[in-house]
Design an enzyme around this catalytic site. Structure first.
Site, short mmCIF file in Angstrom:
data_model
loop_
_atom_site.label_atom_id
_atom_site.label_comp_id
_atom_site.label_asym_id
_atom_site.label_seq_id
_atom_site.Cartn_x
_atom_site.Cartn_y
_atom_site.Cartn_z
N ASP A 195 42.68 42.81 41.02
CA ASP A 195 41.47 43.00 40.22
C ASP A 195 41.68 44.02 39.10
O ASP A 195 41.17 43.86 38.00
CB ASP A 195 40.32 43.44 41.13
CG ASP A 195 39.94 42.33 42.11
OD1 ASP A 195 39.88 41.17 41.68
OD2 ASP A 195 39.74 42.63 43.30
N GLY A 196 42.43 45.07 39.40
CA GLY A 196 42.67 46.12 38.40
C GLY A 196 43.43 45.56 37.20
O GLY A 196 43.14 45.92 36.05
N ASN A 256 33.15 45.61 35.06
CA ASN A 256 32.73 45.95 36.42
C ASN A 256 31.58 46.96 36.45
O ASN A 256 30.48 46.62 36.85
CB ASN A 256 33.91 46.60 37.15
CG ASN A 256 34.48 45.76 38.27
OD1 ASN A 256 34.02 44.65 38.51
ND2 ASN A 256 35.47 46.28 38.95
N ASP A 257 31.90 48.19 36.06
CA ASP A 257 30.89 49.23 36.24
C ASP A 257 31.08 50.48 35.39
O ASP A 257 32.18 50.80 34.97
CB ASP A 257 30.79 49.64 37.72
CG ASP A 257 32.13 49.82 38.39
OD1 ASP A 257 33.09 50.17 37.69
OD2 ASP A 257 32.23 49.61 39.61
N ASP A 268 24.90 62.43 43.96
CA ASP A 268 26.30 62.69 43.59
C ASP A 268 26.64 61.98 42.28
O ASP A 268 27.57 62.37 41.58
CB ASP A 268 27.24 62.15 44.67
CG ASP A 268 27.29 63.06 45.89
OD1 ASP A 268 26.63 64.11 45.87
OD2 ASP A 268 27.99 62.71 46.85
N THR A 328 30.28 43.63 43.61
CA THR A 328 31.05 43.59 44.86
C THR A 328 32.10 44.71 44.92
O THR A 328 32.90 44.75 45.84
CB THR A 328 31.74 42.22 45.03
OG1 THR A 328 32.35 41.86 43.78
CG2 THR A 328 30.75 41.15 45.44
N SER A 368 29.71 49.52 43.57
CA SER A 368 28.26 49.38 43.77
C SER A 368 27.92 48.93 45.21
O SER A 368 26.96 49.40 45.81
CB SER A 368 27.73 48.37 42.75
OG SER A 368 26.38 48.11 42.95
N SER A 411 29.69 49.49 47.87
CA SER A 411 29.93 50.64 48.78
C SER A 411 28.77 51.63 48.73
O SER A 411 28.54 52.37 49.68
CB SER A 411 31.20 51.39 48.39
OG SER A 411 32.26 50.51 48.22
N1 LIG Z 1 34.27 53.61 46.98
C1 LIG Z 1 34.56 52.52 46.29
O1 LIG Z 1 34.34 51.39 46.70
C2 LIG Z 1 35.17 52.67 44.93
C3 LIG Z 1 35.48 53.94 44.43
C4 LIG Z 1 36.02 54.03 43.15
C5 LIG Z 1 36.22 52.87 42.37
N2 LIG Z 1 35.92 51.66 42.90
C6 LIG Z 1 36.04 50.44 42.11
O2 LIG Z 1 37.33 50.19 41.63
C7 LIG Z 1 37.15 49.45 40.43
C8 LIG Z 1 38.44 49.42 39.67
O3 LIG Z 1 39.31 48.58 40.39
P1 LIG Z 1 40.89 48.80 40.39
O4 LIG Z 1 41.50 47.66 41.15
O5 LIG Z 1 41.35 49.11 39.00
O6 LIG Z 1 41.02 50.17 41.18
P2 LIG Z 1 41.58 50.39 42.65
O7 LIG Z 1 42.99 49.90 42.71
O8 LIG Z 1 41.25 51.79 43.03
O9 LIG Z 1 40.71 49.35 43.45
C9 LIG Z 1 39.55 49.55 44.14
C10 LIG Z 1 39.28 48.29 44.98
O10 LIG Z 1 38.15 47.63 44.41
C11 LIG Z 1 38.45 46.23 44.32
N3 LIG Z 1 37.68 45.65 43.22
C12 LIG Z 1 37.80 45.91 41.89
N4 LIG Z 1 36.91 45.18 41.21
C13 LIG Z 1 36.23 44.43 42.13
C14 LIG Z 1 35.17 43.48 42.05
N5 LIG Z 1 34.62 43.16 40.89
N6 LIG Z 1 34.70 42.92 43.20
C15 LIG Z 1 35.25 43.25 44.39
N7 LIG Z 1 36.23 44.15 44.54
C16 LIG Z 1 36.72 44.74 43.42
C17 LIG Z 1 39.94 46.15 44.11
O11 LIG Z 1 40.46 44.89 44.48
C18 LIG Z 1 40.44 47.26 45.03
O12 LIG Z 1 40.58 46.80 46.36
C19 LIG Z 1 36.03 50.15 39.73
O13 LIG Z 1 35.41 49.35 38.77
C20 LIG Z 1 35.14 50.52 40.89
O14 LIG Z 1 34.12 49.56 41.09
C21 LIG Z 1 35.41 51.55 44.16
N1 LIG Z 2 50.01 45.58 32.75
C1 LIG Z 2 49.39 46.72 33.04
N2 LIG Z 2 49.40 47.74 32.17
C2 LIG Z 2 48.78 48.91 32.48
N3 LIG Z 2 48.13 49.13 33.63
C3 LIG Z 2 48.09 48.15 34.52
C4 LIG Z 2 48.71 46.89 34.27
N4 LIG Z 2 48.51 46.09 35.34
C5 LIG Z 2 47.78 46.81 36.22
N5 LIG Z 2 47.53 48.04 35.74
C6 LIG Z 2 46.78 49.07 36.45
O1 LIG Z 2 47.40 49.26 37.72
C7 LIG Z 2 46.42 49.45 38.74
C8 LIG Z 2 46.73 48.59 39.97
O2 LIG Z 2 46.60 47.21 39.67
P1 LIG Z 2 45.81 46.20 40.61
O3 LIG Z 2 44.45 46.75 40.92
O4 LIG Z 2 45.88 44.87 39.98
O5 LIG Z 2 46.65 46.19 41.92
P2 LIG Z 2 46.18 46.18 43.39
O6 LIG Z 2 45.53 47.51 43.67
O7 LIG Z 2 47.37 45.78 44.21
O8 LIG Z 2 45.14 44.99 43.43
P3 LIG Z 2 43.61 44.99 43.89
O9 LIG Z 2 42.88 45.74 42.80
O10 LIG Z 2 43.25 43.55 43.98
O11 LIG Z 2 43.56 45.70 45.21
C9 LIG Z 2 45.07 49.14 38.10
O12 LIG Z 2 44.35 50.35 37.91
C10 LIG Z 2 45.38 48.54 36.75
O13 LIG Z 2 44.49 48.94 35.75
#
Ligand SMILES: NC(=O)c1ccc[n+]([C@@H]2O[C@H](COP(=O)([O-])OP(=O)(O)OC[C@H]3O[C@@H](n4cnc5c(N)ncnc54)[C@H](O)[C@@H]3O)[C@@H](O)[C@H]2O)c1
Ligand SMILES: Nc1ncnc2c1ncn2[C@@H]1O[C@H](COP(=O)(O)OP(=O)(O)OP(=O)(O)O)[C@@H](O)[C@H]1O
Length: 281
Positions: free
Chosen positions: A64-65, A138-139, A168, A179, A182, A184
């Site tokens: 997702d990231g 996302n948010d 907070d 999902t 928000s 959480s």
């Molecule tokens: N306590 C929490 O749940 C918490 C805290 C900080 C940030 N986040 C979320 O992490 C997002 C960024 O994701 P990331 O992957 O770059 O960071 P990250 O790697 O820290 O991932 C956080 C988790 O959120 C999941 N996620 C991200 N977007 C989602 C979506 N639209 N629906 C369901 N799950 C989703 C990812 O797959 C990952 O498991 C932020 O937009 C924020 O919503 C969650």
């Molecule tokens: N090509 C890219 N260039 C810069 N940053 C990246 C790139 N690909 C991913 N990232 C950053 O690396 C982080 C991890 O990537 P990602 O969330 O896809 O992996 P994951 O944590 O294994 O997957 P998920 O989010 O599904 O749990 C994210 O914060 C994303 O923004």
């Protein structure tokens, strides 16, 4: 389709190998990679702005990231994004690796549908000037540091005062983001075809202050009323900015959307069932 842009999860060998295979498989297409992928594979380095301008399709190899990163890279362009899941959760990356090439064939033949996802425009306003303006999939999160005191978030919708959350922080999520963080914070799951913004306090001191689902066409403003040196604005979990007392965060629906290529074999509710471990139907 002429130009395919690949955004691969950074430092992920599987994503890099898959990107190389895609380029080999389509010698007649121009296949470009994001900055780190191009560096690793020795592909021509193309600036983000040019990648965004040239892409006819974007393939995301990651979680997702990575998809959020790709959506931000594309900016206002609604180029279809095909998300292949190499991440741990992969809510938005719907296509399994085994189906990548068959899905690409379908897309090239024009046999695909997109899920059009709402985005938010967020502005950070300080002393009447817009310091930051960005688009969000996302948010928008206003949150305090670990040791900071609880903050006052004066909140209005279309200029009508709602409340001052002593909390907070506050999360403003799109349906896509409903999902993520928000959820959480106790917010509802919103089907992505509904356009709205979910406003949720994080650990509010008043137990009756719960999430509010706001129509997408409203303007939400949150003004930080406490003088704290340790409060942050985080956009899509990707960029962070320090906040000061008096800062106003304004959120409205963006005119731009993110178009995700749908996996025709997967329904939104089956993703929820699988990823949120709801068990069999
Ligand atoms: N306590 C929490 O749940 C918490 C805290 C900080 C940030 N986040 C979320 O992490 C997002 C960024 O994701 P990331 O992957 O770059 O960071 P990250 O790697 O820290 O991932 C956080 C988790 O959120 C999941 N996620 C991200 N977007 C989602 C979506 N639209 N629906 C369901 N799950 C989703 C990812 O797959 C990952 O498991 C932020 O937009 C924020 O919503 C969650
Ligand atoms: N090509 C890219 N260039 C810069 N940053 C990246 C790139 N690909 C991913 N990232 C950053 O690396 C982080 C991890 O990537 P990602 O969330 O896809 O992996 P994951 O944590 O294994 O997957 P998920 O989010 O599904 O749990 C994210 O914060 C994303 O923004």
């Amino acid at each position: 389709m002429q130009t395919l842009v690949i955004v691969a999860k950074k430092d992920n060998p599987e994503a890099v190998a898959l990107a190389a295979r895609i380029r080999e498989h389509y010698p007649h297409l121009t296949v470009l990679g994001d900055r780190s992928l191009a560096h690793v594979l020795g592909w021509p380095r193309v600036e983000d702005r040019e990648l965004a301008a040239r892409a006819d399709l974007t393939v995301v190899l990651g979680g997702d990231g990575t998809l959020i990163y790709a959506a931000r890279l594309l900016g206002g362009r609604g180029v279809p994004i095909l998300g292949v899941n190499l991440g741990s959760l992969g809510f938005m990356t719907e296509i399994p690796v085994e189906e990548l090439f068959s899905t690409l064939e379908e897309v090239q033949a024009g046999r695909f549908q997109v899920d059009s996802r709402m985005k938010l425009t967020c502005r950070l306003i300080r002393n009447g000037s817009v310091l930051i303006e960005d688009e969000i999939l996302n948010d928008v999160v206003i949150n305090k540091g670990a040791l900071a005191r609880i903050a006052d978030h004066e909140t209005s919708i279309d200029g009508v005062p709602i409340t001052t959350y002593k909390a907070d922080g506050v999360i403003l999520a799109t349906p896509t983001g409903s999902t993520a963080y928000s959820l959480s914070a106790g917010g509802p799951i919103v089907h992505p075809s509904v356009d709205c913004t979910v406003l949720s306090p994080i650990c509010s001191h008043a137990l009756t202050q719960r999430s509010i689902v706001v129509p997408a066409d409203r303007t939400i403003r949150i003004t930080l009323r406490s003088e704290t040196a340790d409060t942050y604005l985080t956009l899509d979990g990707q960029t962070g900015h320090g906040l000061q007392g008096g800062d106003c965060i304004e959120v409205v629906r963006s005119a731009n959307r993110v178009n995700l290529v749908r996996n025709p074999r997967v329904a939104y509710f089956s993703i929820l069932r699988q990823k949120l471990h709801w068990g069999e139907r």
